[in-house]
Design a protein around this motif. Structure first.
Motif, PDB file in Angstrom:
ATOM      1  N   ALA A 134      30.803  -9.605 -37.458  1.00 45.12           N
ATOM      2  CA  ALA A 134      30.305  -8.252 -37.171  1.00 45.12           C
ATOM      3  C   ALA A 134      31.248  -7.108 -38.079  1.00 45.12           C
ATOM      4  O   ALA A 134      32.092  -7.566 -38.791  1.00 45.12           O
ATOM      5  N   TRP A 135      30.558  -6.088 -38.132  1.00 42.72           N
ATOM      6  CA  TRP A 135      31.143  -5.024 -39.027  1.00 42.72           C
ATOM      7  C   TRP A 135      32.351  -4.736 -38.779  1.00 42.72           C
ATOM      8  O   TRP A 135      33.188  -4.416 -39.619  1.00 42.72           O
TER       9      TRP A 135
ATOM     10  N   TYR B 271      26.029  -4.672 -40.101  1.00 43.51           N
ATOM     11  CA  TYR B 271      26.172  -4.683 -38.625  1.00 43.51           C
ATOM     12  C   TYR B 271      26.643  -6.025 -38.039  1.00 43.51           C
ATOM     13  O   TYR B 271      27.583  -6.190 -37.384  1.00 43.51           O
ATOM     14  N   ARG B 272      25.918  -7.193 -38.753  1.00 40.11           N
ATOM     15  CA  ARG B 272      26.047  -8.339 -38.450  1.00 40.11           C
ATOM     16  C   ARG B 272      25.985  -9.008 -39.808  1.00 40.11           C
ATOM     17  O   ARG B 272      24.929  -8.511 -40.398  1.00 40.11           O
ATOM     18  N   ILE B 273      26.391  -9.959 -40.170  1.00 36.08           N
ATOM     19  CA  ILE B 273      26.088 -10.900 -41.353  1.00 36.08           C
ATOM     20  C   ILE B 273      26.475 -12.304 -41.063  1.00 36.08           C
ATOM     21  O   ILE B 273      27.715 -12.541 -40.452  1.00 36.08           O
ATOM     22  N   ALA B 274      25.796 -13.029 -41.889  1.00 29.52           N
ATOM     23  CA  ALA B 274      26.044 -14.516 -41.812  1.00 29.52           C
ATOM     24  C   ALA B 274      25.535 -15.020 -43.335  1.00 29.52           C
ATOM     25  O   ALA B 274      24.868 -14.407 -43.865  1.00 29.52           O
TER      26      ALA B 274
ATOM     27  N   TYR C 282      21.367 -10.719 -42.613  1.00 31.67           N
ATOM     28  CA  TYR C 282      22.175  -9.684 -42.047  1.00 31.67           C
ATOM     29  C   TYR C 282      21.496  -8.511 -41.369  1.00 31.67           C
ATOM     30  O   TYR C 282      20.118  -8.485 -41.825  1.00 31.67           O
ATOM     31  N   VAL C 283      21.952  -7.882 -40.619  1.00 28.07           N
ATOM     32  CA  VAL C 283      21.519  -6.645 -39.723  1.00 28.07           C
ATOM     33  C   VAL C 283      22.183  -5.356 -40.454  1.00 28.07           C
ATOM     34  O   VAL C 283      23.372  -5.193 -40.499  1.00 28.07           O
ATOM     35  N   ALA C 284      21.317  -4.376 -40.863  1.00 26.95           N
ATOM     36  CA  ALA C 284      21.908  -3.307 -41.525  1.00 26.95           C
ATOM     37  C   ALA C 284      21.274  -1.985 -40.984  1.00 26.95           C
ATOM     38  O   ALA C 284      20.005  -1.912 -40.749  1.00 26.95           O
ATOM     39  N   PRO C 285      22.167  -1.049 -40.461  1.00 29.42           N
ATOM     40  CA  PRO C 285      21.389   0.272 -39.752  1.00 29.42           C
ATOM     41  C   PRO C 285      21.241   1.086 -41.063  1.00 29.42           C
ATOM     42  O   PRO C 285      21.935   1.203 -41.834  1.00 29.42           O
TER      43      PRO C 285
ATOM     44  N   SER D  40      37.974  -8.261 -37.874  1.00 30.11           N
ATOM     45  CA  SER D  40      39.296  -8.358 -38.673  1.00 30.11           C
ATOM     46  C   SER D  40      39.158  -9.298 -39.888  1.00 30.11           C
ATOM     47  O   SER D  40      40.012  -9.242 -40.478  1.00 30.11           O
ATOM     48  N   ALA D  41      38.389 -10.381 -39.529  1.00 34.98           N
ATOM     49  CA  ALA D  41      38.347 -11.398 -40.704  1.00 34.98           C
ATOM     50  C   ALA D  41      37.081 -11.272 -41.784  1.00 34.98           C
ATOM     51  O   ALA D  41      36.834 -12.055 -42.222  1.00 34.98           O
ATOM     52  N   PHE D  42      36.605  -9.969 -41.710  1.00 37.01           N
ATOM     53  CA  PHE D  42      35.510  -9.618 -42.627  1.00 37.01           C
ATOM     54  C   PHE D  42      35.852  -9.927 -43.884  1.00 37.01           C
ATOM     55  O   PHE D  42      36.878  -9.538 -44.278  1.00 37.01           O
ATOM     56  N   PRO D  43      34.978 -10.790 -44.670  1.00 33.82           N
ATOM     57  CA  PRO D  43      35.464 -10.986 -46.150  1.00 33.82           C
ATOM     58  C   PRO D  43      35.804  -9.768 -46.826  1.00 33.82           C
ATOM     59  O   PRO D  43      34.923  -8.847 -46.689  1.00 33.82           O
TER      60      PRO D  43
END
Length: 207
Positions: A129-130, A157-160, A175-178, A133-136
């Motif tokens: 998720a956005w 908002y979410r990504i894989a 991915y989900v993008a607002p 803490s481990a977001f690349p």
């Protein structure tokens, strides 16, 4: 930045079917790009089971499974193709007060679609998720949004993403993008989920 389309709603099973249809695509031919509109374009699309439907700035095609795919090229040119995209799911609020519910619905359906992609491509290289803490900080050599931008806009908002299974393969992301103003409630919210296929490690456009 992505253009937000009216929300669509393809089921997880329809997404699986679409991915299976892409499994045998010769990606090198796709990335090299199609010929200009005409009989040559029709024949080029036919080899993938696609029918061209729109030719301005981007090339839209309909797959033999009924999905609408967009071939994106820099500046509206035809080649090289930089990515293939497919709108999967969307949700829109009726007013800014409904934005939290729209985001909550995106979080609810997200695992259903991730599971669908996993059934075709295996486990993702990363999913989160956005606010993870481990977001690349980068994916391959390409930049991701600045931390403060990602946290403010909750975008993505979410990504894989799934790395190529073999040399010459394609990198796939879900991915989900607002839309702008969804996260902070300054506008009536829209959230879209998209599948993208890249010829190289993915890039995120900076706002």
């Amino acid at each position: 930045m992505d253009t937000f389309e009216p929300p669509v709603d393809r089921t997880p099973q329809e997404l699986i079917t679409e991915l299976r249809g892409l499994a045998g695509v010769d990606w090198e031919t796709v990335w090299n790009g199609p010929p200009l509109p005409g009989q040559g374009l029709d024949m080029w699309c036919a080899q993938f089971g696609w029918t061209p439907t729109q030719f301005e700035y981007v090339l839209n095609v309909v797959s033999d499974t009924g999905g609408v795919l967009t071939l994106n090229a820099l500046g509206g040119s035809w080649a090289p193709v930089q990515s293939l995209s497919h709108w999967v799911w969307g949700c829109a609020a009726q007013s800014p007060e409904g934005n939290p519910q729209v985001l909550a619905e995106a979080a609810r359906v997200w695992p259903l679609y991730v599971t669908a992609v996993c059934s075709a491509l295996g486990e993702p290289a990363w999913e989160g998720a956005w606010d993870s803490s481990a977001f690349p900080t980068e994916l391959g050599p390409h930049a991701v949004p600045k931390l403060e931008t990602r946290l403010r806009q909750k975008r993505p908002y979410r990504i894989a993403y799934w790395e190529p299974a073999a040399p010459g393969g394609a990198l796939t992301s879900l991915y989900v993008a607002p839309a702008m103003g969804t996260a902070d409630g300054s506008r009536t919210g829209v959230v879209n989920m998209s599948l993208k296929v890249y010829p190289r490690p993915m890039t995120f456009e900076r706002p």
